[in-house]
Design a protein around this motif. Sequence first.
Motif, mmCIF file in Angstrom:
data_model
loop_
_atom_site.group_PDB
_atom_site.id
_atom_site.type_symbol
_atom_site.label_atom_id
_atom_site.label_comp_id
_atom_site.label_asym_id
_atom_site.label_seq_id
_atom_site.Cartn_x
_atom_site.Cartn_y
_atom_site.Cartn_z
ATOM 1 N N PRO A 54 -4.779 -0.216 10.516
ATOM 2 C CA PRO A 54 -3.737 -1.111 10.005
ATOM 3 C C PRO A 54 -3.645 -1.113 8.484
ATOM 4 N N CYS A 55 -4.789 -1.055 7.823
ATOM 5 C CA CYS A 55 -4.781 -1.069 6.358
ATOM 6 C C CYS A 55 -4.095 0.170 5.797
ATOM 7 N N PHE A 56 -4.250 1.300 6.470
ATOM 8 C CA PHE A 56 -3.590 2.528 6.016
ATOM 9 C C PHE A 56 -2.079 2.374 6.055
ATOM 10 N N PHE A 57 -1.552 1.826 7.154
ATOM 11 C CA PHE A 57 -0.099 1.697 7.282
ATOM 12 C C PHE A 57 0.454 0.693 6.280
ATOM 13 N N ALA A 58 -0.269 -0.378 6.013
ATOM 14 C CA ALA A 58 0.174 -1.349 5.017
ATOM 15 C C ALA A 58 0.115 -0.741 3.615
ATOM 16 N N LEU A 59 -0.946 0.014 3.339
ATOM 17 C CA LEU A 59 -1.080 0.662 2.040
ATOM 18 C C LEU A 59 0.034 1.683 1.820
ATOM 19 N N TYR A 60 0.427 2.345 2.894
ATOM 20 C CA TYR A 60 1.536 3.305 2.809
ATOM 21 C C TYR A 60 2.800 2.603 2.323
ATOM 22 N N GLY A 61 3.049 1.385 2.820
ATOM 23 C CA GLY A 61 4.218 0.631 2.385
ATOM 24 C C GLY A 61 4.161 0.292 0.904
ATOM 25 N N ILE A 62 2.966 0.000 0.390
ATOM 26 C CA ILE A 62 2.824 -0.307 -1.035
ATOM 27 C C ILE A 62 3.055 0.942 -1.877
ATOM 28 N N ILE A 102 0.214 -9.051 3.137
ATOM 29 C CA ILE A 102 -0.316 -8.778 1.792
ATOM 30 C C ILE A 102 0.482 -7.679 1.109
ATOM 31 N N ALA A 103 0.814 -6.626 1.853
ATOM 32 C CA ALA A 103 1.607 -5.537 1.285
ATOM 33 C C ALA A 103 2.966 -6.042 0.822
ATOM 34 N N GLY A 104 3.563 -6.947 1.613
ATOM 35 C CA GLY A 104 4.860 -7.493 1.233
ATOM 36 C C GLY A 104 4.791 -8.376 0.003
ATOM 37 N N ILE A 105 3.732 -9.176 -0.096
ATOM 38 C CA ILE A 105 3.565 -10.026 -1.272
ATOM 39 C C ILE A 105 3.429 -9.177 -2.532
ATOM 40 N N VAL A 106 2.777 -8.023 -2.391
ATOM 41 C CA VAL A 106 2.581 -7.130 -3.533
ATOM 42 C C VAL A 106 3.844 -6.342 -3.860
ATOM 43 N N ALA A 107 4.531 -5.838 -2.828
ATOM 44 C CA ALA A 107 5.587 -4.859 -3.066
ATOM 45 C C ALA A 107 7.000 -5.329 -2.754
#
Length: 252
Positions: free
Chosen positions: A25-33, A122-127
């Motif tokens: 899951p962290c990989f897919f979220a990081l991909y979005g960032i 978290i990815a959305g809050i960042v990006a």
Amino acid sequence: MLNAIRSEHLKYKRSFAQKMVFAGPCFFALYGIVIQFYIPENAVMPWDLLLGMIFNWWPLLFVPTGTALLAALSENREKKAGGYRVLRAHPIGAHRLWIGRIAVIAYYTFLSTVVLIFAALIAGIVAADGPAPFWKIVRAGLLIWLVATALIPVHLFAAARFGALATVALGLAGLFVGVLAAPEPYWLAVPWSWPLRLMCPVIGVHPNGVHLQPGDPLLSASVIPAGIAVSLLFFAATAALTAVWFAQREVR
């Protein structure tokens, strides 16, 4: 049954499967960032774009291959432990051992889904720009997990009957077949297409990753109850049938 589940759960401690459940899951979220860096300067990624990427790639890639890998790793652990001879020496029904394996994999895929939900936030809050659509993210994640659980008995059976490589090959085949079948009228006949198809009305993304235009038939939410009902029936049937097969199988 609880003893069988606890016994199966202990095998996952400090295993690669446990690490994969959190890393995936962290990989897919990081991909979005990371995609944010490719957006023109001064432009901000909308939530719809971010969630479209995460919740399209997740059921497309991780659901079929991740389920297959968890089933393959589960079977490999049993072979190293003596091929069920030790477990069958105890007064636990073979069918309960099998259902316990299914339950533990379902638990770990659920845990992975929870990690994905928080990682997406978290990815959305960042990006991303604007308020977080929390309930939309929760709904998407839990819906994927629910219908994808139906794949667990199938992949476990493939691993136990034909070997770990067979279930991984089945997962890869399901990846391609699922994305091709998801937008078609016969999508209900292909279990690997269910998570992708149900994300069309929830996230608004075509199974091929393109955002759907207003009025597109794939945006109809009528497929959600049908997908849930069929997946639950399929799960119950395959879990029962494979448990009977496992109980009757001769230990080699």
